[in-house]
Design an enzyme around this catalytic site. Structure first.
Site, PDB file in Angstrom:
ATOM      1  N   TYR A  36      17.582  44.090  51.364  1.00  9.85           N
ATOM      2  CA  TYR A  36      17.999  45.179  50.579  1.00  9.85           C
ATOM      3  C   TYR A  36      18.416  45.300  49.164  1.00  9.85           C
ATOM      4  O   TYR A  36      18.736  44.142  48.638  1.00  9.85           O
ATOM      5  CB  TYR A  36      19.428  45.793  50.946  1.00  9.85           C
ATOM      6  N   ASP A  77      16.672  39.272  42.918  1.00  5.89           N
ATOM      7  CA  ASP A  77      17.675  40.098  43.097  1.00  5.89           C
ATOM      8  C   ASP A  77      19.072  39.220  43.161  1.00  5.89           C
ATOM      9  O   ASP A  77      19.075  38.793  44.411  1.00  5.89           O
ATOM     10  CB  ASP A  77      17.367  40.994  44.447  1.00  5.89           C
ATOM     11  N   LYS A 115      27.330  44.079  40.702  1.00  6.48           N
ATOM     12  CA  LYS A 115      28.431  43.558  41.564  1.00  6.48           C
ATOM     13  C   LYS A 115      29.383  42.782  40.692  1.00  6.48           C
ATOM     14  O   LYS A 115      30.083  43.303  39.707  1.00  6.48           O
ATOM     15  CB  LYS A 115      28.162  43.051  42.695  1.00  6.48           C
TER      16      LYS A 115
END
Ligand SMILES: Cc1ncc(COP(=O)(O)O)c(C=O)c1O
Length: 459
Positions: free
Chosen positions: A167, A269, A297
């Protein structure tokens, strides 16, 4: 065979009864959340602010957080191991964040002009993630979207490679084969390109070629078949949306070398792994530096922030406006004040040492309980993150992950919740995150609840 079928039926009914009993308790403990959900449904689509907040048996509405704890609207305290889906490394109301944000809020929260904190944060990200030049965004989705655009802009090629089960946010190019059903995945050596949601055009989906994680042969084959057409590959260096899956030794180096041999680019990522697995993310922990790194995040210390770093060659295309990387809120001073506190005062070497000690305790204690109760499970952890994977076999890719027994996860989540520990919902997909403010007594509560769960569902 008959004995095996009986055992499976026994476990099914045991898990069903634990879930039923725990869901009843859960709902009884949260009348105020129920009221808010009913009211919210009239003004918020689905009664939540992001679809991932719709969880079974009902969404938990929170009132506040402090240190390692969060509190729901019914006044119940939880040890927070949900960690805001990986954004919570600083914990709640960390004094350094409160001071930094308080000072900035009084001096203005938005200018759309650069402020000095941007340099301070970028300098520290460059040191930690071994890439010299940075830009800021507002989310992981924006970072990976810019990364994909940039790989295409630099190479003049349209195809990208993406890992099955990975994801990377909710923009079109990466909304392919995120959590495909077993019936849809297709052959392992040529996975189908499965749309992750409605609204993803087939023409865009066809530009994203899917490979299995830890399968160097697949990357090599795709590059051979599409030589000169691949812009680059995006992957999490440690997969963190399928529990936690570590890369095989040599895999990341191999991917980098195959891509570079075809003049294609490698993008890590590190939205989840950056900061949570160590001070310089997976890049520093595993020793492979990509051409582009995406962060979000935890880098923002709990505020809204993403970042993208790149090599000098890559970022020259941003610097000279060959690729125009823009956003009204990019480099927002409020978020950067928190990020400055994060990189200089919170995510320190000492903090990571304390986290490693706590992780050691959890791994040891949970491992002993899994053995004692013969649970078909293993603990997988790194840095501040960990998960229990309900599989006796090692999990190396998404196909293995499909075989992980998800029936245990919901029962475990409920028992932790009713025992005052808030894990991320979504079963086998997510991991727990400790913050720098978690201490031994927080993790003891988690271990105690796990002991209750293991005794309830194990042998
Ligand atoms: C690995 C990874 N990349 C990107 C994203 C997207 O980040 P955001 O939700 O901030 O857009 C996520 C979100 O969970 C993620 O886990």
């Amino acid at each position: 065979m008959a004995v095996h079928a009986d055992r499976t039926a026994d476990i099914d009914s045991l898990l069903d009864s634990v879930v039923a009993e725990q869901e009843k308790l859960f709902l009884a403990r949260q009348p105020r959340s129920k009221e808010l959900i009913e009211r919210a449904r009239r003004s918020l689509a689905g009664g939540v602010t992001s679809s991932w907040q719709i969880t079974r048996p009902q969404a938990v509405w929170l009132s506040h957080g402090s240190g390692s704890k969060i509190y729901d609207v019914d006044g119940t305290e939880y040890v927070d191991l949900h960690g805001g889906y990986g954004a919570g490394l600083a914990g709640h109301a960390h004094p350094a964040i409160v001071d930094a944000v308080r000072a900035q809020v009084a001096r203005g929260t938005h200018f759309a002009q650069p402020t000095e904190d941007a340099i301070l944060v970028a300098e520290e990200l460059a040191r930690r993630f071994r890439l010299p030049l940075w830009r800021f965004t507002n989310s992981g989705t924006e970072s990976t979207m810019d990364a994909v655009h940039l790989m295409r802009a630099i190479t003049g090629r349209d195809l990208i490679i993406k890992v099955e089960g990975g994801y990377h946010g909710h923009h079109d190019s990466v909304q392919v084969s995120v959590q495909p059903d077993a019936d849809d995945v297709g052959p392992a050596d040529r996975p189908n390109q499965v749309a992750a949601s409605s609204g993803i055009p087939e023409a865009i989906r066809n530009l994203t070629i899917i490979v299995g994680f830890n399968d160097l042969g697949a990357v090599s084959r795709v590059i051979d078949e599409h030589s000169g057409e691949i812009a680059g590959m995006i992957l999490e260096p440690i997969m963190m949306n399928a529990g936690i899956i570590m890369p095989d030794p040599g895999y990341l180096e191999g991917v980098r070398d195959l891509l570079h041999a075809d003049d294609a680019l490698l993008c890590f990522d590190e939205v989840k792994t950056g900061f949570t697995v160590g001070p310089g993310g997976a890049t520093a922990a595993l020793g492979v530096t990509p051409d582009i790194t995406c962060l979000a995040k935890s880098v923002g210390g709990g505020l809204v922030l993403g970042a993208l770093g790149g090599s000098a060659d890559v970022m020259e295309h941003v610097a000279n406006d060959d690729y125009e990387m823009v956003g009204t809120f990019n480099g927002n001073p409020l978020s950067l004040s928190a990020a400055r506190a994060m990189v200089y005062e919170i995510a320190t070497p000492e903090a990571y040492e304390r986290l490693a000690e706590l992780r050691g305790v959890v791994d040891r204690e949970l491992g002993a309980l899994i053995d004692k109760h013969s649970l078909p499970a293993r603990v997988v952890s790194i840095g501040a993150k960990g998960c229990v994977t309900f599989s006796t076999e090692p999990v190396r890719n998404y196909r293995d992950f499909l075989g992980v027994d998800d029936r245990y996860n919901h029962a475990h989540w409920l028992m932790q919740h009713n025992g005052g520990v808030f894990l991320p919902p979504w079963g086998k997909t997510e991991q727990w995150l400790m913050s720098v403010q978690h201490r031994r007594d927080d993790m003891d509560r988690f271990i105690e609840n796990f002991a209750g769960f293991a005794a309830a569902v194990g042998g």
